[in-house]
Design an enzyme around this catalytic site. Structure first.
Site, PDB file in Angstrom:
ATOM      1  N   ASP A  91     -26.670 -48.360   1.793  1.00 49.28           N
ATOM      2  CA  ASP A  91     -28.087 -48.651   1.988  1.00 49.28           C
ATOM      3  C   ASP A  91     -28.405 -48.444   3.472  1.00 49.28           C
ATOM      4  OD1 ASP A  91     -27.226 -50.915   3.360  1.00 49.28           O
ATOM      5  OD2 ASP A  91     -27.560 -52.245   1.655  1.00 49.28           O
ATOM      6  N   SER A  92     -29.655 -48.668   3.837  1.00 54.81           N
ATOM      7  CA  SER A  92     -30.077 -48.426   5.221  1.00 54.81           C
ATOM      8  C   SER A  92     -29.287 -49.252   6.224  1.00 54.81           C
ATOM      9  CB  SER A  92     -31.567 -48.739   5.383  1.00 54.81           C
ATOM     10  OG  SER A  92     -32.304 -47.892   4.535  1.00 54.81           O
TER      11      SER A  92
END
Length: 84
Positions: free
Chosen positions: A40-41
């Site tokens: 994820d980010s």
């Protein structure tokens, strides 16, 4: 500190495997960080952070690093700029 892309890749691979808690074998140059490696980010941010510390460079996460190879290229570019 003139590193080859292979050496940079080895470091990126090691850091990504550790951050994402996955097998290093899954981390190949054309692996998409978010899709293939399920990052994820925040994971991406952590990986970039580790690389910045390791190589003493600044990385722009917004530079569109989609694959592991993109990250290697970014690091290589920053290292080259640092040597000038």
């Amino acid at each position: 500190m003139n590193m080859t892309k292979e050496e940079i890749f080895a470091t990126v691979k090691e850091i990504a495997a550790e951050e994402l808690d996955i097998d290093e074998a899954k981390i190949v140059p054309d692996a998409k960080i978010k899709e293939d490696l399920e990052a994820d980010s925040l994971d991406v941010f952590e990986i970039m952070n580790e690389l910045e510390d390791k190589f003493d460079i600044e990385l722009d996460v917004e530079d569109g690093a989609e694959t592991i190879n993109d990250v290697v290229e970014l690091v290589a570019k920053q290292l080259a700029a640092k040597e000038d």
